[in-house]
Structure formats: structure tokens, C-alpha cells
Design an enzyme around this catalytic site. Structure first.
Site, PDB file in Angstrom:
ATOM      1  N   ASP A   1       0.515  -1.309  -0.010  1.00  0.00           N
ATOM      2  CA  ASP A   1      -0.040   0.100  -0.131  1.00  0.00           C
ATOM      3  C   ASP A   1       1.043   0.934   0.194  1.00  0.00           C
ATOM      4  O   ASP A   1       2.591   1.022   0.643  1.00  0.00           O
ATOM      5  CB  ASP A   1      -0.922   0.017   1.633  1.00  0.00           C
ATOM      6  CG  ASP A   1      -2.060   1.067   1.313  1.00  0.00           C
ATOM      7  OD1 ASP A   1      -2.144   1.551   0.103  1.00  0.00           O
ATOM      8  OD2 ASP A   1      -2.667   1.256   2.526  1.00  0.00           O
ATOM      9  N   LYS A   2       0.545   2.233  -0.017  1.00  0.00           N
ATOM     10  CA  LYS A   2       1.283   3.646  -0.392  1.00  0.00           C
ATOM     11  C   LYS A   2       1.198   4.381   1.406  1.00  0.00           C
ATOM     12  O   LYS A   2       2.177   4.045   1.780  1.00  0.00           O
ATOM     13  CB  LYS A   2       0.959   4.670  -1.958  1.00  0.00           C
ATOM     14  CG  LYS A   2       1.191   5.849  -1.572  1.00  0.00           C
ATOM     15  CD  LYS A   2       1.329   6.755  -2.474  1.00  0.00           C
ATOM     16  CE  LYS A   2      -0.264   7.596  -1.876  1.00  0.00           C
ATOM     17  NZ  LYS A   2      -0.194   8.321  -1.462  1.00  0.00           N
TER      18      LYS A   2
END
Length: 773
Positions: A429-430
Site C-alpha cells: 500500500d502507499k
């Protein structure tokens, strides 16, 4: 009956005898008059109407043949109509015209007059609660602790050691004079006990950490029933309830919004967006996760307030669907478990063959007795078992798991530690993983700050590898009049402050600015941290007085404040100044001038507008959020330098909103963590591919991916833009990286997947939580 009512909205007709539908093709103009619709939604309603025409009108089906699901489908968040021949039509609950949705939910709501809405009755609420169950997610099946403990013994290695221990006891029984076999059997049982106990406690510690991730709903909710507002526990909410949520509340169920007042929600846990998102009553997307007229269960209302109708409860909520998908994943065996099983089989087969061979040879060649031959054979069988290996592996994994826990990595089982060494692809995920989940000022453009050749330049506001502000930026912002003007504008035209303060002062200056908690909008908090790093913003705020303010709202798209006492910090000595910030295009429309070098006012012309557009687009293409800043010195010429503060009234039009002076643009971004680029490079060196998945816009996703090193090559879009050729004409063999929009995932073919995954640099943007799971 429901279909007949719905078709009225789409310009179709049926007769009272439920004969085949008459296909009267709808037009866009029909939908502009639907209650709750807007011009921007006309195309959306038109597409729904055309779908009805194709699926129903031209099919000649009778209304009585269609059935409607009793509640929205969990996997699509839509109301689905079914036909006996397999035909179906989906309408998202966030897309349906209000009239249809109200009838579907069987609730009393007047979108045009919320005060006259009665919601559902207490009797109906009780009936629905009994029929559909409480508004809680189904808890996962709880395994008793004693079963978990016994499960720790259930692996092939433990079985092999247990068999070896039993054989040791049998051998001792055959020859009690040699007590070493007895002690070996006891030691093997102790090894089994210690190894399994360590595995159990490691799994228990991970489970305790996961169990702490709870409490995502409010303790009580304001609901309208029988026309009266009352507070009820979130678990008692049902479909059709009208509820009110305010800043600080957790949304207790998925709701479609009827009314909002500058409402913002933190969707980071669902979409990965670092900044709170504005909510509206209009449908803005066909995708439920993307639309602005829905607030999801478990998300936090950060600003404003809103009123909505419950459309999903319990497991049907978005967060419930995600939890259900995660729970349905049965997982798979780790490489270590596979290798252990294989090793045990090989050892077992070899030991059995050797022991049998020795037993036969001892009887027929050695002429030993059966008892002696069996003793020798079982001794060989025990000798082939590596008794120390399970303990060594378990202790090594336990130490590794302990080190990983110190780095805030939750390890569910010891075997998963070893799995990390077998990783070839990491999907990350970012927000909060690769980035800090904290908006930070990144760049600014000040018209008066130009390069050596007079060209426009950006002033970089943060170091590449840290959160510090470069000395050159500090010099521009504090030692030049145009820089000070921008700095004072973003400092004073703000409502944010550090937590635990009365006027914005941090409780302890020893607290790191970046980690200090702030109160206020995420964007303003980013400006606050910038000001705190650059100058004595606390003293500047204390020396000035805010005499009037217009908070930011989604309609105006700007924030305005007027301050007294700013004269000592200005070159013109004006003591009262109006500051305005907001969407750059809105700010520019209110400006007539801009500051050139030496704080000289120059009138905005076509050339300046071209400069503005270029810099605005450049910052936007870097995936950064951009705000514009302007000011208006209220000097004697304006006649407002000494008027009573009560004179200013936004509604009465006594606040000047024309002829402002444009000061500059400032951009913000959720910056990468300082250690991420090195970690990405280390993974690349090890041959591990990193794929980034985020709910952010593709431009932002690509910008962050390039900053951390996930993308270093060119995308097809870049090649097409550089060479001036159509996108479809780009040779895919020249493409190094690809950014995939989440809306395309469901329709991608096997060949398209193969093309995407053949690239070493892959980013998925606008991903929904279901995509990630």
C-alpha cells in the site's frame, strides 16, 4: 410495482394490466427534472435509463416477471433486478434517484425539506432489526485457547519427534540396562513441548495485536424516528434510518448523504487517500468507493456535519465486505511447512528402508534373535531423526520474530518469518506504508522569485531525504519581502494549531515538529509545520489579531481572514491586511495584481496568466495538491483601515473580494518515508519486485512511485507524449513501467494481465479495498 414506479423516472410506460413494456427511448432532458439530480448527473441517469431500455424495454418482458432483491448485493453494492431468463439490471444505491431509493428503503424522507422528514417508525425499526439482525459485523469464529495450543503440536516434525520418543521408550523396555534411551525419549518430549509452546505464544501475541484494532464506531448515534431525534446505539441502526454525524464522529453505517455542511471524512483506511475527502449530496462517480455522496461505516468525520440515510448495515457495509473477504481467505502453507513435510517424508522413508534392511539382515545373516534385531532396527530409526533440528529452527524463528516485532511487524506464526526469505514480489500500500500519511509542503512558486535568467523557478520547501526545509527556501521566505508575504499569508490565514495548546504554541519545543499532533485540516497542518520550521510563527500570530474570518467551504473554495497588527513586518507599513487562500483558479479570479521583484504591483495580463497556468499544471502533474494565496492591504485608500471589525459581513457584501494581489502557489504532498528509497533499492538488488497499490489518483501514485524508486523507466504515456504519437502506437517492448487504473481491473483479459505483469515496474492506482484483498 417497484419497476413500474422506477420506469416513470426513466421516461418509460406500462399499462395497468402489466403487459409487455413499451420501449419509449429516454432522453437526457427527462433526468434533469428528477428530484435530487443535477446537470452533472444527467448523463449518469441517462445511461441508467438507456440500460433499462436495452435490458427491459426492448425485451418485451412483463413487470410481474421481474423480482427485486430485498437488500443490496454485498459484492456489487447495487440493487439488482432479476428476470426468469437470467436477465438482470444493477442500480447502485448511490446512483438511484431519491424517489426510488426512498420507496426501496420504505422510509419517510423529503430531500427538499429535511425538517419534515419522519424517517422510519420505531415499530418498523424493531421489525427490521429482528429480520436483518443488528448493525454489527459477524465476528470471526473463535477457537478455544486449548485447541490453539494443541494445534501447535499438529505438524509433521512434531509427529516425527513423537514417534522417535515412543521408539526410545520401547527400546528402553527391551533393554532396561541402557537408560540412555529412556532419557533420550524424555528429552524429545521436552523438545516437543518447548517448541510447540513457543509457537503458541507467538501466535497468541499476534492475535492480541490484531484484536486491538477495534472500536471503529461511535458509542451512540443521533437518529430520526417518527419525526423525533433521539440517540440509539449504533448496533440498533437499520436500513432507512436517517442519522446525523458531526466532526469527531465515527460513521456507524454506510449512509447516502441527504445534506452536508463542509463535511469531510477520513477514508484512509478504505481508499488510502491521505487527506480527508469532502462529501456532497450529488453522485460524482459510478463507483461507490469513488462517489462523494456516501460516507462509509468506520470512517471518521474530520470536519463539518451531515445527514444521511442508512443504506448498508453490518456485514453489508463496505468495511464488513472487506472483513468477510479477508476471513474467507484460508491461506496456504508456507514454504517452510512444505519443506518440513517433504523432509519428514524423505527421512521417514529412508529410515524405514534402512531399519527394515538391518532387521532382515540381523535375523538371516547375523542369526540374531527377533528381540535383538528389533532393538538394533529401532535404534537406527531413532538415530536417523535429527532431534535437535526442530528446536534449532524454532529458536531461530522466534528470535527473528522478536526482532520484527521490535520494528512493529506483526508475525502471526513462526513459519511466516521464514517465508519472508522466499518472497519474489511485494505488493505494498502507499499511504502510511511507503509514505508518512502526513501532508507536507513541497514546493512553491512566487512570481517575484525568478532564476538568474529571469525565468520562473520553484522554491523547494523540503529536503529530498528528510522533512527539513532547505536553507535556500528559508532565505527566500524570511529575507525577501515577497517571500515573507507568502509566509505570513499561510501562517495567519489558518485555523490549525498544535495539539495541547491554547493559541498554537507547542507544549514542548523538544517535541519533533513532524511528529507533533495538530488540530485542524490536514492541508493547514502541513502549512503549520512549514511555518514552525521556518520562523517564530507563534510570536507572529500573537502579535497580530484576527478580526474577521470566512472558513473554507466547498461552495466558495477559499478561506479568508483579516488581521490587525501586521504593519511591523511589512515594507509598506500597512497595519490591516486581508489574506485569502484556496483553489488557485478561484484565487486568481479575485486578483487584479501580482507582486513583481521589489514588491512592485503589476497588473495581471495574458502573459502572467500563461505563467500561472504553466506553473499550476507543472505542480499538479507532480501529484501534488496546489493552493493559491493572495492578499489585500487595507490601507487608507480602501477606507477600511480603521473601520470597526463589526463592519465586515460576508453575507452583506462588506468584505472586499476584488482587486487582490496574487502572492504565490504552494503545493503539498504526502512524502515518502526517509527509509523507503533505500529499502526499495535493496529489494531490487535482491531480485524482489515491488508493486504499489493505492487508492490515490494515477498522477499522484506515479509521482510517489518515482520518488521511492519503484518506477524509474518510462511509461507508454510518457513515450507517446515525448514522441507525439498516439498511445496505441507505442511499441510495448519499449515500455518499462505501467500505471493501471483500478476501474480497469475487473474487465482485464488474461492477455492484458500478462502484458501488465510482464513489466518490472507496476503501479495500481484508484484501487478499492476489495481489489487489494
Amino acid at each position: 410495482e417497484y419497476m413500474g414506479t422506477s420506469l416513470d423516472h426513466f421516461g418509460m410506460s406500462i399499462n395497468a394490466e402489466s403487459k409487455p413494456l413499451l420501449g419509449k427511448r429516454p432522453t437526457t432532458s427527462v433526468y434533469s427534472t428528477v428530484a435530487g439530480a443535477s446537470a452533472s448527473n444527467a448523463a449518469l441517469y441517462d445511461s441508467i435509463g438507456n440500460a433499462l431500455y436495452r435490458s427491459v424495454g426492448s425485451g418485451g418482458r412483463a413487470v410481474s416477471q421481474w423480482s427485486v432483491a430485498s437488500r443490496p448485493r454485498l459484492d456489487t453494492n447495487t440493487v439488482q433486478f432479476h428476470a426468469p431468463d437470467g436477465g438482470k439490471l444493477d442500480l447502485g444505491v448511490h446512483q438511484m434517484p431519491w424517489g426510488d431509493l426512498i420507496r426501496f428503503l420504505d422510509t419517510d424522507i423529503n430531500p427538499e425539506n429535511l425538517k419534515g422528514s419522519r424517517g422510519i417508525s420505531e415499530f418498523a425499526a424493531s421489525s427490521r432489526l429482528t429480520a436483518n439482525g443488528p448493525n454489527v459485523m459477524t465476528p470471526p469464529k473463535v477457537t478455544p485457547e486449548w485447541q490453539k495450543y494443541l494445534h501447535a503440536y499438529a505438524n509433521m516434525f512434531m509427529f516425527l519427534l513423537f514417534v522417535a520418543s515412543i521408539l526410545c521408550f520401547i527400546i528402553y523396555r527391551l533393554n532396561t540396562k541402557n537408560s540412555i534411551n529412556l532419557w533420550l525419549g524424555v528429552v524429545l518430549l521436552i523438545v516437543i513441548f518447548l517448541t510447540s509452546t513457543m509457537e503458541y505464544f507467538q501466535s497468541r501475541a499476534a492475535a492480541n495485536v490484531m484484536a486491538q484494532i477495534a472500536g471503529l464506531v461511535s458509542s451512540s448515534t443521533i437518529v430520526v424516528r417518527d419525526g423525533v431525534e433521539r440517540q440509539v446505539p449504533p448496533a440498533e441502526l437499520v436500513l432507512g434510518d436517517v442519522i446525523r454525524v458531526r466532526a469527531g464522529d465515527r460513521v456507524p453505517a454506510d449512509i447516502r448523504l441527504l445534506w452536508t455542511n463542509d463535511m469531510k471524512v477520513d477514508n484512509a483506511s478504505l481508499t488510502g487517500e491521505a487527506e480527508p475527502q469532502l462529501r456532497f449530496i450529488e453522485t460524482t462517480s459510478a463507483e461507490m468507493l469513488e462517489t462523494a455522496n456516501v460516507a462509509f461505516s468506520g470512517t471518521l468525520v474530520t470536519d463539518g456535519e451531515g445527514i444521511g440515510v442508512v443504506v448498508h448495515t453490518g456485514d453489508a457495509c463496505m468495511i464488513g465486505q472487506i472483513a468477510g473477504m479477508a476471513a474467507s481467505d484460508k491461506g496456504q502453507r508456507t514454504p517452510l511447512e512444505i519443506e518440513i513435510s517433504r523432509f519428514v517424508r524423505i527421512i521417514g522413508i529412508i529410515s524405514a528402508i534402512l531399519s527394515s534392511t538391518i532387521f532382515v539382515l540381523a535375523i538371516f545373516i547375523g542369526k540374531d534373535t527377533v528381540a535383538v534385531s528389533a532393538y538394533d532396527a529401532m535404534g537406527l530409526l531413532v538415530a536417523n531423526v535429527p532431534q535437535g533440528l526442530p528446536a534449532t529452527v524454532a529458536i531461530t524463528l522466534f528470535i527473528a520474530a522478536k526482532r520484527m516485532r521490535a520494528s512493529n511487524v506483526v508475525v502471526k506464526t513462526l513459519q511466516q518469518v521464514e517465508t519472508l526469505g522466499s518472497v519474489s514480489v511485494i505488493c505494498s500500500d502507499k499511504t502510511g506504508t511507503l509514505t508518512q500519511n502526513r501532508m507536507t509542503a513541497s514546493n512553491c512558486w512566487i512570481p517575484a522569485a525568478t532564476g538568474s535568467a529571469g525565468e520562473d523557478v520553484f522554491v523547494t520547501l523540503r529536503e529530498a531525504t528528510s522533512a527539513a526545509v532547505p536553507p535556500s527556501a528559508i532565505q527566500v521566505l524570511t529575507e525577501t519581502p515577497h517571500g515573507r508575504s507568502l509566509l505570513h499569508s499561510l501562517t495567519l490565514c489558518s485555523r490549525s494549531k498544535f495539539a495541547g495548546t491554547s493559541g498554537g504554541r507547542m507544549t514542548s519545543m523538544a517535541t519533533a515538529i513532524e511528529s507533533a499532533q495538530t488540530i485542524g485540516d490536514a492541508t493547514e497542518s502541513g502549512f503549520l509545520r512549514l511555518a514552525a520550521k521556518v520562523f517564530d510563527f507563534e510570536g507572529h500570530r500573537s502579535a497580530t489579531e484576527k478580526i474577521f474570518e470566512v472558513p473554507f467551504n466547498s461552495l466558495n473554495k477559499f478561506q479568508l481572514s483579516i488581521h490587525d497588527g501586521v504593519g511591523p513586518t511589512r515594507t509598506d507599513g500597512v497595519n490591516r491586511v486581508l489574506y485569502l487562500k484556496g483553489a488557485p483558479e478561484i484565487v486568481l479570479t479575485k486578483c487584479k495584481y501580482y507582486y513583481d521583484d521589489g514588491m512592485v504591483r503589476r497588473e495581471i495580463d495574458a502573459a502572467f496568466k500563461a505563467r500561472f497556468e504553466k506553473q499550476y499544471k507543472t505542480l499538479g502533474s507532480m501529484g501534488e495538491r496546489v493552493l493559491g494565496f493572495s492578499e489585500l492591504p487595507l490601507d487608507a485608500a480602501t477606507g477600511l483601515d480603521r473601520v470597526d471589525p463589526a463592519h465586515f459581513d460576508f453575507e452583506e457584501g462588506t468584505v472586499p473580494l476584488a482587486d487582490l494581489v496574487f502572492v504565490g502557489l504552494v503545493s503539498l504532498i504526502d512524502p515518502p518515508k526517509a527509509t523507503v528509497p533505500a529499502a526499495v533499492e535493496m529489494c531490487r538488488t535482491a531480485g524482489i519486485q515491488i508493486i504499489m497499490m493505492t487508492g490515490d489518483h494515477p498522477i499522484t501514485a506515479e509521482a510517489i512511485a518515482r520518488q521511492v524508486g519503484i518506477i524509474v523507466g518510462r511509461t507508454a504515456e510518457q513515450i507517446a507524449a515525448e514522441e507525439g504519437i498516439p498511445l496505441h502506437a507505442v511499441d510495448q517492448s519499449r515500455v518499462d513501467a505501467v500505471v493501471v487504473h483500478g476501474t480497469k481491473i475487473a474487465s482485464m483479459s488474461a492477455d492484458e494481465w500478462e502484458s501488465v505483469l510482464s513489466k518490472r515496474e507496476v503501479v495500481f492506482a484508484r484501487m478499492s479495498p476489495m481489489h487489494k484483498v
